[in-house]
Design an enzyme around this catalytic site. Structure first.
Site, PDB file in Angstrom:
ATOM      1  N   ALA A 110       0.832  -1.112  -0.084  1.00 22.00           N
ATOM      2  CA  ALA A 110       0.091   0.314   0.018  1.00 22.00           C
ATOM      3  C   ALA A 110       0.808   1.229   0.049  1.00 22.00           C
ATOM      4  CB  ALA A 110      -0.865   0.028   1.326  1.00 22.00           C
ATOM      5  N   CYS A 111       2.255   1.210   0.448  1.00 21.31           N
ATOM      6  CA  CYS A 111       2.831   2.459   0.706  1.00 21.31           C
ATOM      7  C   CYS A 111       4.404   2.057   0.504  1.00 21.31           C
ATOM      8  CB  CYS A 111       2.557   3.143   1.900  1.00 21.31           C
ATOM      9  SG  CYS A 111       3.469   4.527   2.298  1.00 21.31           S
ATOM     10  N   GLY A 112       5.006   2.616  -0.547  1.00 16.27           N
ATOM     11  CA  GLY A 112       6.294   2.441  -0.676  1.00 16.27           C
ATOM     12  C   GLY A 112       7.176   3.578   0.155  1.00 16.27           C
TER      13      GLY A 112
END
Length: 270
Positions: A110-112
């Site tokens: 969902a989030c790098g």
């Protein structure tokens, strides 16, 4: 290459009271450990497929590499018994990642996590001046891109669970498309493809993403030399700040015949 989709049983319910069991197709999410010269760097959750592009794009966004010649080799590690660990050998003379880059934690799909902490830090490491790109587009061309992106999303058709990033030329032709459970991974895969093909910087192109335009997606596009980033959903405030500072054109809510142009409106022939 690992499986991209799997089948799982689900209970299908309807408000009318009907119910039934059936198989459903899901997008696969698996960890990929990235190593450089055998040393673990990070773990990211991704959809298997185009892993070499993903790793090349990630390293480019972090400033470790800037062209295909910086990569001597990439291979899956035989000691793991699976294709979920990829080791990179950098070309002679290319500095290894700084120890501060090492990620001893998992990056979710969902989030790098961008290795640069601020716009000021990115200014110093900007490899291309996208503000100088003379690209000009029409609103009609931009408006056609979401449908073209959607029609090319083959895995999304089966799962409904993947993000997409598509690279288009000035005629609106699709140059590359990648899908992944992570927005940042899809963009890394496109940038990695371009790097390995010797196409960086991506001057005169539009990067279209299927979700929102976050700061990190804007950073990845800027690092690859993309002058126009378009998204079907909203940008964040920091994404707008970065795009404006870099001279990028940032378009959000690109749906149907309308769009919001947050920065770089001078590239649109109004």
């Amino acid at each position: 290459m690992g499986r991209i989709t799997v089948r799982r049983p689900v209970l299908r319910l309807h408000t009318s009271g009907s119910r039934g069991r059936r198989p459903d197709t899901l997008a696969v999410e698996e960890p990929l450990e990235i190593r450089v010269a055998g040393k673990p760097l990070t773990i990211t959750m991704r959809t298997p497929g185009h892993d070499f592009d993903l790793v090349a794009g990630f390293l480019a966004a972090e400033g470790v590499i800037g062209r295909a010649d910086d990569l001597a080799a990439m291979r899956y590690c035989a000691d793991t018994g699976e294709q979920n660990t990829l080791d990179v050998t950098l070309a002679p003379g290319v500095p290894a990642p700084d120890d501060s880059m090492t990620r001893a934690f998992t990056t979710t799909s969902a989030c790098g996590v961008c290795g640069k902490s601020s716009i000021e830090a990115l200014r110093a490491d900007r490899p291309y001046e996208v503000g100088d790109d003379p690209l000009r587009l029409t609103p009609d061309l931009l408006a056609a891109l979401p449908d073209r992106l959607r029609k090319a999303q083959r895995v999304f058709d089966r799962t409904g669970g993947l993000h997409a990033a598509g690279l288009f030329d000035t005629a609106g032709e699709l140059l590359a498309l990648r899908e992944d459970v992570g927005r940042h991974n899809a963009v890394d895969k496109v940038v990695g493809w371009a790097l390995r093909e010797g196409r960086l910087p991506l001057a005169g192109t539009v990067l279209m993403v299927s979700g929102r335009a976050s700061f990190e997606l804007t950073q990845k596009a800027m690092t690859a030399g993309v002058p126009v980033l378009a998204a079907v959903s909203a940008p964040s405030s920091l994404a707008v700040d970065l795009a404006e500072d870099a001279g990028m054109t940032l378009v959000g809510f690109l749906r149907g015949e309308t769009m919001n142009v947050y920065t770089g409106a001078e590239r649109l022939a109004l």
